[in-house]
Every structure is written in structure tokens, then in C-alpha cells.
Design a protein around this motif. Sequence first.
Motif, short mmCIF file in Angstrom:
data_model
loop_
_atom_site.label_atom_id
_atom_site.label_comp_id
_atom_site.label_asym_id
_atom_site.label_seq_id
_atom_site.Cartn_x
_atom_site.Cartn_y
_atom_site.Cartn_z
N ALA A 62 -9.85 -27.12 46.79
CA ALA A 62 -8.74 -26.18 46.58
C ALA A 62 -8.45 -25.50 47.90
O ALA A 62 -9.26 -25.57 48.84
CB ALA A 62 -9.11 -25.15 45.51
N HIS A 63 -7.30 -24.84 48.02
CA HIS A 63 -6.95 -24.11 49.24
C HIS A 63 -7.79 -22.82 49.28
O HIS A 63 -7.83 -22.07 48.31
CB HIS A 63 -5.46 -23.78 49.21
CG HIS A 63 -4.94 -23.32 50.54
ND1 HIS A 63 -5.37 -22.16 51.14
CD2 HIS A 63 -4.02 -23.86 51.36
CE1 HIS A 63 -4.74 -22.01 52.29
NE2 HIS A 63 -3.90 -23.05 52.45
N ALA A 64 -8.41 -22.61 50.42
CA ALA A 64 -9.32 -21.46 50.52
C ALA A 64 -8.57 -20.14 50.47
O ALA A 64 -9.16 -19.09 50.19
CB ALA A 64 -10.14 -21.56 51.80
N GLY A 65 -7.24 -20.16 50.76
CA GLY A 65 -6.49 -18.91 50.77
C GLY A 65 -5.56 -18.78 49.57
O GLY A 65 -5.42 -17.70 49.00
N LEU A 66 -4.96 -19.90 49.14
CA LEU A 66 -3.95 -19.81 48.09
C LEU A 66 -4.53 -19.75 46.68
O LEU A 66 -4.15 -18.92 45.88
CB LEU A 66 -2.98 -21.01 48.18
CG LEU A 66 -2.14 -21.06 49.46
CD1 LEU A 66 -1.21 -22.28 49.45
CD2 LEU A 66 -1.32 -19.77 49.61
N ASN A 67 -5.47 -20.69 46.40
CA ASN A 67 -6.03 -20.71 45.04
C ASN A 67 -7.53 -20.96 45.04
O ASN A 67 -8.02 -21.89 44.42
CB ASN A 67 -5.32 -21.77 44.19
CG ASN A 67 -5.46 -23.17 44.79
OD1 ASN A 67 -5.68 -23.32 45.99
ND2 ASN A 67 -5.38 -24.19 43.95
N PRO A 68 -8.29 -20.14 45.78
CA PRO A 68 -9.74 -20.38 45.85
C PRO A 68 -10.39 -20.40 44.46
O PRO A 68 -11.39 -21.08 44.27
CB PRO A 68 -10.25 -19.21 46.69
CG PRO A 68 -9.19 -18.18 46.62
CD PRO A 68 -7.89 -18.90 46.44
N GLU A 69 -9.80 -19.68 43.51
CA GLU A 69 -10.42 -19.61 42.17
C GLU A 69 -10.43 -20.97 41.48
O GLU A 69 -11.21 -21.21 40.56
CB GLU A 69 -9.71 -18.55 41.30
CG GLU A 69 -8.26 -18.84 40.94
CD GLU A 69 -7.27 -18.54 42.09
OE1 GLU A 69 -7.72 -18.14 43.20
OE2 GLU A 69 -6.06 -18.74 41.90
N ASP A 70 -9.58 -21.91 41.94
CA ASP A 70 -9.57 -23.25 41.33
C ASP A 70 -10.62 -24.18 41.93
O ASP A 70 -10.85 -25.27 41.43
CB ASP A 70 -8.18 -23.91 41.52
CG ASP A 70 -7.12 -23.20 40.71
OD1 ASP A 70 -7.50 -22.55 39.71
OD2 ASP A 70 -5.93 -23.28 41.08
N GLY A 71 -11.23 -23.75 43.02
CA GLY A 71 -12.16 -24.63 43.71
C GLY A 71 -13.60 -24.49 43.22
O GLY A 71 -13.98 -23.48 42.63
N THR A 115 -14.55 -30.74 54.78
CA THR A 115 -13.57 -31.42 55.63
C THR A 115 -12.96 -30.45 56.64
O THR A 115 -12.94 -30.71 57.82
CB THR A 115 -12.44 -32.01 54.76
OG1 THR A 115 -11.94 -30.99 53.89
CG2 THR A 115 -12.95 -33.19 53.95
N ARG A 116 -12.49 -29.28 56.17
CA ARG A 116 -11.89 -28.28 57.04
C ARG A 116 -12.29 -26.89 56.55
O ARG A 116 -12.61 -26.72 55.38
CB ARG A 116 -10.35 -28.36 56.95
CG ARG A 116 -9.76 -29.56 57.62
CD ARG A 116 -8.32 -29.75 57.18
NE ARG A 116 -7.75 -30.88 57.93
CZ ARG A 116 -7.10 -30.74 59.08
NH1 ARG A 116 -6.91 -29.54 59.59
NH2 ARG A 116 -6.63 -31.80 59.71
N THR A 117 -12.17 -25.90 57.44
CA THR A 117 -12.63 -24.57 57.04
C THR A 117 -11.73 -23.96 55.97
O THR A 117 -12.19 -23.14 55.17
CB THR A 117 -12.66 -23.60 58.24
OG1 THR A 117 -11.38 -23.59 58.85
CG2 THR A 117 -13.72 -24.00 59.24
N ASN A 118 -10.46 -24.35 55.91
CA ASN A 118 -9.58 -23.73 54.92
C ASN A 118 -9.51 -24.51 53.60
O ASN A 118 -8.64 -24.29 52.79
CB ASN A 118 -8.18 -23.51 55.51
CG ASN A 118 -7.53 -24.81 55.92
OD1 ASN A 118 -8.13 -25.88 55.78
ND2 ASN A 118 -6.30 -24.73 56.42
N VAL A 119 -10.45 -25.45 53.45
CA VAL A 119 -10.51 -26.21 52.20
C VAL A 119 -11.85 -25.93 51.52
O VAL A 119 -12.89 -25.95 52.17
CB VAL A 119 -10.39 -27.73 52.48
CG1 VAL A 119 -10.54 -28.52 51.19
CG2 VAL A 119 -9.07 -28.04 53.17
N ILE A 120 -11.80 -25.66 50.25
CA ILE A 120 -13.05 -25.55 49.50
C ILE A 120 -13.60 -26.96 49.35
O ILE A 120 -12.91 -27.84 48.82
CB ILE A 120 -12.81 -24.88 48.14
CG1 ILE A 120 -12.34 -23.45 48.43
CG2 ILE A 120 -14.08 -24.92 47.29
CD1 ILE A 120 -12.37 -22.51 47.30
N PRO A 121 -14.81 -27.20 49.87
CA PRO A 121 -15.29 -28.58 49.95
C PRO A 121 -15.61 -29.19 48.58
O PRO A 121 -16.26 -28.56 47.75
CB PRO A 121 -16.56 -28.46 50.79
CG PRO A 121 -16.99 -27.06 50.66
CD PRO A 121 -15.76 -26.23 50.43
#
Length: 379
Positions: free
Chosen positions: A201-210, A245-251
Motif C-alpha cells: 500500500a502507499h505509505a502516505g495515502l493509505n497505510p491502513e490498507d497495508g 521495494t521502496r521507502t514509500n511502499v509498505i512492503p
Amino acid sequence: MLPLVQWLWPREAAMTRLLGQFVRAESPSYDKAAVDRFGRIVAAEWKRRGARVTLVRQRERGDHVRAEWNPPRNRARGQILVLGHLDTVYGLGTLARMPFRLARGRAYGPGAFDMKGGLVIALFAVDALAAACRIPEKRIVFLWTSDEEIGSGTSRTLIESVARRSDAVLVLEPAAGLDGRVKTARKGVGEIEIIATGRAAHAGLNPEDGINAIEEIALQIARVSRWNQPSRGITVNAGLMEGGTRTNVIPENARVLVDVRAVRAGDMGALERKFRALRPILRGAKLQIRGGFNRPPMERRSSAALYAKARALAKEMGFTLGEAYVGGGSDGNFTAALGVPTLDGLGAVGEGAHSPNENIVIRALPERAALLATLLATI
Ligand SMILES: [Zn+2]
């Protein structure tokens, strides 16, 4: 006893020369052509000594070399297996920056200690026996395998089948410490992989989905690390991990490779079961567990009698032979687990195995060869 060691003392230079030849024939486990080249050199040395040599062909790994030494007039009563390996951990070309060289009584080079020194010791032990007309009662099978450093995948069955028909197994792995102790116990060794799957999930937009797989792995590492019990000989080491993968992605994915070791066979099974019973800690995460123990422990009781014998023989030759218990595994673990008496660490004395400083003590070569020869003649 004395004549063997006396015959060997003046052969120190010849032993060192042969070691140089062996070390210069690089033999990294993963390079079949190179291991085969070295295997042929070793095979030729055994043929020159009248051994019956067979190459056990392999497709991917180097061929194993089996040399059976059964002197004439000898109606063998039983069999002794002498184990060693042709492969080293050093890639092709290492020799260029780590050449074979002699300095201050040591011989340096890739694989000199682990365990080309041991291969030289075996050849000269047989030379000494032949020169002294000391004919062993038992048939002696030397097995030089090609993949010990990478887990003995292609050699284990062969080792076990020869060991089952043997009364004793002598392993020419390096000795422990500069005082040349033999190895009377080794831990069982394994590798377990924990794979976590979460949800990206996006770490900033919808972290709650990750669902963070790295966090899941971190929590699992914290859990399994508590299973360490050094006093009982159990170690658990998270040695390699990857994920994300990237810092702004929940892995979504992460995994860790764990080295596990135990002194007792029973602890090995229990530890494996604990790993298999791991459940996800984060809600929605999934876990997968792979691997397990691949070398059983070498328990001291399988070495005790052989060690007592070797120690007494060494004493007659004028030196003290100590014993060591080590965490590393070898092919001796397989044979000991079959219940065949096994003594390990009979090879070269030295230090720095698997390092740029790998070297052996030249002066100890004749003594080690004499010890092996005497064992072969008296077991
Ligand atoms: Zn080794």
C-alpha cells in the motif's frame, strides 16, 4: 611406532612441495571443470601408490575420487573409511592475490588448511606404511568428495553407503587450534527460511490498507532469537534478510534465512518443530517456513573410543593430542549419525580457514601423517 614418524620427518619438504602443487590447482565447489582437474591430480597420486582408483562421475559438481588401498598379501578383515574433500570455498583466480607461499614455518594459500593439507597427509601416511612394511589389517577406502563446502548434496549418499560397511571413519578436516586438537563432537547444522507475505500500500495515502512484511519478519526474528540456548549448545542466528521495494511502499514481501545449530539430535527435531509452528503476528500476514537441519550432530560418544586410541598413539610418539568440540559441521556428522565410530580433525594443523590468511604449520605435517598411518595400522 617410532619408525613411521622417523621416516616422515625428513619428508617435510616433499610434503610441502606436494601441498604447493595441490593448492595451485584451484578447486572451487561450484566449478566442476576446476574440481575435476584437481581430482585428476589427486587420483594420479593414488594410482602411483598402487591404489585402485574410481571416479564417481557427477553432472553438475566435480567427480568424487574413491581410492581403495589394499596392499598385496593383505586379506582384509574389515574396512576403514578415510574422508576428505577436494573442493574449497575460494573462487577461481583467488590464487592471484593469495598465492601459495612459505613464510616463518607456515604454508599459505587457498585451501591449504581446509583441506588440501589433509589430502597430502593421507598420501604420505600410506607411503610411510609401505616403506615400513606395516600392512593394515583392514581394507582402506579413501573418499575425496567434491562438494563438502556446499553441503555435500551429491556425496552424502555415497559417504553413507561406504561408511555403513566400515568399522571406523577418520576425517581429515583441519585440526582445532595450533596445538592440533582433533574434533570429537560437532553440532548439527541447518538453515531455515521464514518467508512473510503482507499487502502493499502507499505509505502516505493509505497505510491502513497495508500489511508490512518486513515488520512481520522483524517480529519473527525477535521471537526465534529467544530460542538461543548457548549453555545447551543451541544457536539460532538470523543471518540474511531481504524485503521491500521502496521507502514509500509498505512492503508486501520479506524473508530471512536463519542458521540453526544444536548439539543433541533431540534438540534439533524440537527446534525444527518450533519453527514449523510459527504463526503470523500481524493481522492478515502470511508465513511460510522452509528448510531444516541438513547435518545431524556428531555426538562425542561416536568419537570417544577412537580418540582414546589416537591419544595413546600420539603419546607414544611424544606429543599430546587434545580434543575439541566445535560448532561447525563436516561429513563426519553423517557417518557418526549412522553409529559408525568417527574421529574428525585429523588433518593439518593451522589457522585462518576460509580467510585470506589461511595457512598450515609445516612442521606438523610429518607428525600428523604418522598419527594417521599408525591409526590405519592399528584400528
Ligand atoms: Zn573442510
